[in-house]
Design a protein around this motif. Structure first.
Motif, PDB file in Angstrom:
ATOM      1  N   HIS A  63       0.837  -1.191   0.000  1.00 19.04           N
ATOM      2  CA  HIS A  63       0.000   0.000   0.000  1.00 19.04           C
ATOM      3  C   HIS A  63       0.879   1.249   0.000  1.00 19.04           C
ATOM      4  CE1 HIS A  63      -3.569  -2.410   0.610  1.00 19.04           C
ATOM      5  NE2 HIS A  63      -2.871  -3.105   1.510  1.00 19.04           N
ATOM      6  N   SER A  64       0.605   2.153  -0.926  1.00 17.47           N
ATOM      7  CA  SER A  64       1.446   3.345  -1.082  1.00 17.47           C
ATOM      8  C   SER A  64       1.378   4.273   0.126  1.00 17.47           C
ATOM      9  CB  SER A  64       1.070   4.106  -2.352  1.00 17.47           C
ATOM     10  OG  SER A  64      -0.276   4.525  -2.301  1.00 17.47           O
ATOM     11  N   ARG A  65       0.321   4.192   0.902  1.00 19.68           N
ATOM     12  CA  ARG A  65       0.198   5.038   2.098  1.00 19.68           C
ATOM     13  C   ARG A  65       0.963   4.455   3.288  1.00 19.68           C
ATOM     14  NH1 ARG A  65      -3.816   9.042   1.411  1.00 19.68           N
ATOM     15  NH2 ARG A  65      -5.189   8.617  -0.337  1.00 19.68           N
ATOM     16  N   GLU A  66       1.451   3.217   3.151  1.00 19.88           N
ATOM     17  CA  GLU A  66       2.145   2.546   4.246  1.00 19.88           C
ATOM     18  C   GLU A  66       3.590   2.172   3.902  1.00 19.88           C
ATOM     19  OE1 GLU A  66      -0.358  -0.820   4.870  1.00 19.88           O
ATOM     20  OE2 GLU A  66      -2.074   0.405   5.473  1.00 19.88           O
ATOM     21  N   THR A  67       4.015   2.430   2.676  1.00 18.81           N
ATOM     22  CA  THR A  67       5.362   2.054   2.217  1.00 18.81           C
ATOM     23  C   THR A  67       6.206   3.305   2.064  1.00 18.81           C
ATOM     24  OG1 THR A  67       4.370   0.209   0.984  1.00 18.81           O
ATOM     25  CG2 THR A  67       6.631   0.836   0.402  1.00 18.81           C
ATOM     26  N   LYS A  68       7.406   3.273   2.622  1.00 19.69           N
ATOM     27  CA  LYS A  68       8.303   4.425   2.520  1.00 19.69           C
ATOM     28  C   LYS A  68       9.010   4.434   1.171  1.00 19.69           C
ATOM     29  CE  LYS A  68       9.235   4.999   7.406  1.00 19.69           C
ATOM     30  NZ  LYS A  68      10.251   5.017   8.449  1.00 19.69           N
ATOM     31  N   VAL A  69       9.304   5.618   0.705  1.00 22.27           N
ATOM     32  CA  VAL A  69      10.038   5.790  -0.544  1.00 22.27           C
ATOM     33  C   VAL A  69      11.353   5.020  -0.491  1.00 22.27           C
ATOM     34  CG1 VAL A  69      11.254   7.492  -1.965  1.00 22.27           C
ATOM     35  CG2 VAL A  69       8.954   8.001  -1.118  1.00 22.27           C
ATOM     36  N   SER A  70      12.035   5.062   0.638  1.00 21.95           N
ATOM     37  CA  SER A  70      13.333   4.386   0.772  1.00 21.95           C
ATOM     38  C   SER A  70      13.234   2.881   0.545  1.00 21.95           C
ATOM     39  CB  SER A  70      13.941   4.659   2.147  1.00 21.95           C
ATOM     40  OG  SER A  70      13.090   4.172   3.176  1.00 21.95           O
ATOM     41  N   GLU A  71      12.045   2.294   0.721  1.00 23.80           N
ATOM     42  CA  GLU A  71      11.861   0.862   0.523  1.00 23.80           C
ATOM     43  C   GLU A  71      11.809   0.480  -0.954  1.00 23.80           C
ATOM     44  OE1 GLU A  71       8.740  -0.959   2.954  1.00 23.80           O
ATOM     45  OE2 GLU A  71       8.771   0.856   4.182  1.00 23.80           O
ATOM     46  N   ILE A  72      11.471   1.429  -1.816  1.00 20.76           N
ATOM     47  CA  ILE A  72      11.299   1.076  -3.230  1.00 20.76           C
ATOM     48  C   ILE A  72      12.206   1.848  -4.188  1.00 20.76           C
ATOM     49  CG2 ILE A  72       8.900   0.431  -2.801  1.00 20.76           C
ATOM     50  CD1 ILE A  72       8.173   2.963  -4.540  1.00 20.76           C
ATOM     51  N   MET A  73      12.869   2.891  -3.711  1.00 21.99           N
ATOM     52  CA  MET A  73      13.670   3.708  -4.634  1.00 21.99           C
ATOM     53  C   MET A  73      14.903   2.949  -5.106  1.00 21.99           C
ATOM     54  SD  MET A  73      15.366   6.572  -2.172  1.00 21.99           S
ATOM     55  CE  MET A  73      16.672   6.179  -1.035  1.00 21.99           C
ATOM     56  N   SER A  74      15.312   3.250  -6.309  1.00 22.41           N
ATOM     57  CA  SER A  74      16.540   2.686  -6.862  1.00 22.41           C
ATOM     58  C   SER A  74      17.703   3.490  -6.285  1.00 22.41           C
ATOM     59  CB  SER A  74      16.532   2.796  -8.384  1.00 22.41           C
ATOM     60  OG  SER A  74      15.430   2.112  -8.919  1.00 22.41           O
ATOM     61  N   THR A  75      18.669   2.796  -5.690  1.00 28.66           N
ATOM     62  CA  THR A  75      19.771   3.512  -5.045  1.00 28.66           C
ATOM     63  C   THR A  75      21.075   3.447  -5.827  1.00 28.66           C
ATOM     64  OG1 THR A  75      20.229   1.563  -3.683  1.00 28.66           O
ATOM     65  CG2 THR A  75      18.823   3.266  -2.718  1.00 28.66           C
ATOM     66  N   ASN A  76      21.206   2.510  -6.721  1.00 24.75           N
ATOM     67  CA  ASN A  76      22.415   2.410  -7.533  1.00 24.75           C
ATOM     68  C   ASN A  76      22.164   3.191  -8.824  1.00 24.75           C
ATOM     69  OD1 ASN A  76      24.912   1.700  -8.452  1.00 24.75           O
ATOM     70  ND2 ASN A  76      24.353  -0.389  -8.990  1.00 24.75           N
ATOM     71  N   VAL A  77      22.197   4.516  -8.721  1.00 23.59           N
ATOM     72  CA  VAL A  77      21.759   5.391  -9.805  1.00 23.59           C
ATOM     73  C   VAL A  77      22.934   5.799 -10.690  1.00 23.59           C
ATOM     74  CG1 VAL A  77      20.607   7.569 -10.339  1.00 23.59           C
ATOM     75  CG2 VAL A  77      19.932   6.275  -8.322  1.00 23.59           C
ATOM     76  N   THR A  78      22.753   5.661 -11.985  1.00 23.78           N
ATOM     77  CA  THR A  78      23.734   6.129 -12.955  1.00 23.78           C
ATOM     78  C   THR A  78      23.521   7.629 -13.130  1.00 23.78           C
ATOM     79  OG1 THR A  78      23.668   4.005 -14.092  1.00 23.78           O
ATOM     80  CG2 THR A  78      24.543   5.878 -15.331  1.00 23.78           C
ATOM     81  N   VAL A  79      24.602   8.402 -13.065  1.00 25.03           N
ATOM     82  CA  VAL A  79      24.517   9.856 -13.191  1.00 25.03           C
ATOM     83  C   VAL A  79      25.521  10.353 -14.232  1.00 25.03           C
ATOM     84  CG1 VAL A  79      23.763  10.157 -10.800  1.00 25.03           C
ATOM     85  CG2 VAL A  79      26.190  10.317 -11.337  1.00 25.03           C
ATOM     86  N   THR A  80      25.384  11.622 -14.575  1.00 22.27           N
ATOM     87  CA  THR A  80      26.345  12.279 -15.452  1.00 22.27           C
ATOM     88  C   THR A  80      26.650  13.653 -14.866  1.00 22.27           C
ATOM     89  OG1 THR A  80      26.849  12.824 -17.746  1.00 22.27           O
ATOM     90  CG2 THR A  80      24.603  13.304 -16.996  1.00 22.27           C
ATOM     91  N   HIS A  81      27.493  14.419 -15.553  1.00 22.33           N
ATOM     92  CA  HIS A  81      27.816  15.773 -15.106  1.00 22.33           C
ATOM     93  C   HIS A  81      27.673  16.726 -16.295  1.00 22.33           C
ATOM     94  CE1 HIS A  81      31.793  15.567 -17.030  1.00 22.33           C
ATOM     95  NE2 HIS A  81      31.875  14.341 -16.540  1.00 22.33           N
ATOM     96  N   PRO A  82      27.558  18.018 -16.031  1.00 27.17           N
ATOM     97  CA  PRO A  82      27.294  18.984 -17.107  1.00 27.17           C
ATOM     98  C   PRO A  82      28.330  19.016 -18.228  1.00 27.17           C
ATOM     99  CG  PRO A  82      26.900  20.012 -14.984  1.00 27.17           C
ATOM    100  CD  PRO A  82      27.532  18.667 -14.714  1.00 27.17           C
ATOM    101  N   ARG A  83      29.574  18.637 -17.972  1.00 31.24           N
ATOM    102  CA  ARG A  83      30.623  18.693 -19.003  1.00 31.24           C
ATOM    103  C   ARG A  83      30.688  17.421 -19.841  1.00 31.24           C
ATOM    104  NH1 ARG A  83      31.510  20.162 -14.453  1.00 31.24           N
ATOM    105  NH2 ARG A  83      32.691  18.369 -13.775  1.00 31.24           N
ATOM    106  N   GLU A  84      29.832  16.461 -19.538  1.00 31.16           N
ATOM    107  CA  GLU A  84      29.839  15.189 -20.264  1.00 31.16           C
ATOM    108  C   GLU A  84      29.379  15.403 -21.705  1.00 31.16           C
ATOM    109  OE1 GLU A  84      31.239  11.851 -20.268  1.00 31.16           O
ATOM    110  OE2 GLU A  84      30.487  12.068 -18.226  1.00 31.16           O
ATOM    111  N   PRO A  85      30.061  14.803 -22.676  1.00 25.39           N
ATOM    112  CA  PRO A  85      29.622  14.917 -24.071  1.00 25.39           C
ATOM    113  C   PRO A  85      28.270  14.230 -24.284  1.00 25.39           C
ATOM    114  CG  PRO A  85      31.897  14.132 -23.946  1.00 25.39           C
ATOM    115  CD  PRO A  85      31.339  14.097 -22.551  1.00 25.39           C
ATOM    116  N   VAL A  86      27.455  14.827 -25.118  1.00 25.05           N
ATOM    117  CA  VAL A  86      26.136  14.290 -25.431  1.00 25.05           C
ATOM    118  C   VAL A  86      26.246  12.859 -25.942  1.00 25.05           C
ATOM    119  CG1 VAL A  86      24.166  14.514 -26.999  1.00 25.05           C
ATOM    120  CG2 VAL A  86      25.093  16.544 -25.848  1.00 25.05           C
ATOM    121  N   GLU A  87      27.190  12.611 -26.833  1.00 23.50           N
ATOM    122  CA  GLU A  87      27.338  11.281 -27.427  1.00 23.50           C
ATOM    123  C   GLU A  87      27.576  10.211 -26.360  1.00 23.50           C
ATOM    124  OE1 GLU A  87      29.815   9.055 -30.988  1.00 23.50           O
ATOM    125  OE2 GLU A  87      30.360  11.092 -30.423  1.00 23.50           O
ATOM    126  N   LYS A  88      28.388  10.528 -25.354  1.00 22.21           N
ATOM    127  CA  LYS A  88      28.679   9.562 -24.297  1.00 22.21           C
ATOM    128  C   LYS A  88      27.418   9.249 -23.481  1.00 22.21           C
ATOM    129  CE  LYS A  88      31.896   8.540 -20.575  1.00 22.21           C
ATOM    130  NZ  LYS A  88      33.045   8.992 -19.802  1.00 22.21           N
TER     131      LYS A  88
END
Length: 144
Positions: A63-88
């Protein structure tokens, strides 16, 4: 294909609004916010998506009213930075089958890039290259 530019250039064309929710908030609150806004985070602890909700709450009978976000969120998140080339980033998103990529500078989220943002950028680059070539073909440049 020339896919020039950086993620920062794409971010500069997008809204600067970033929204977040506490990881101890209930999933219902996060889903409610997603219905109203595009969601991000100030400090990236994880990412919650509609897919997380569907697979980890709805399909498991929680139930969404009884489950915390931390229980379902993806924690191994792929990120980038502003200087990263678009192609990459395009390659990364394609290889990992992800549609959204948080853009982090230091430890702060400064935006989120979608696969649609990258496609729009590529189309713009191609249109500019076509216009340049058409101008060249039609004698728009003086021979030196």
């Amino acid at each position: 294909m020339d896919v020039s530019g950086t993620i920062g250039a794409i971010l500069s064309q997008k809204s600067k609004d970033i929204f977040s929710i506490r990881s101890d908030a209930m999933v219902f609150e996060a889903i409610e916010m997603m219905g109203e806004k595009n969601v991000g985070a100030e400090r990236l602890n994880g990412v919650i998506s509609e897919r997380d909700y569907t697979r980890k709450v709805f399909l498991r009978g929680k139930h969404s009213r009884e489950t915390k976000v931390s229980e379902i969120m993806s924690t191994n998140v792929t990120v980038t930075h502003p200087r990263e080339p678009v192609e990459k980033c395009l390659r990364l998103m394609t290889d990992k089958h992800i549609r959204h990529l948080p853009v982090v500078e230091g430890d702060q989220v400064v935006g989120v890039i979608s696969i649609g943002d990258l496609v729009k950028h590529i189309i713009s680059c191609q249109q500019a290259a076509i216009a340049h070539l058409e101008n060249y073909i039609h004698g728009g440049y003086a021979a030196g």
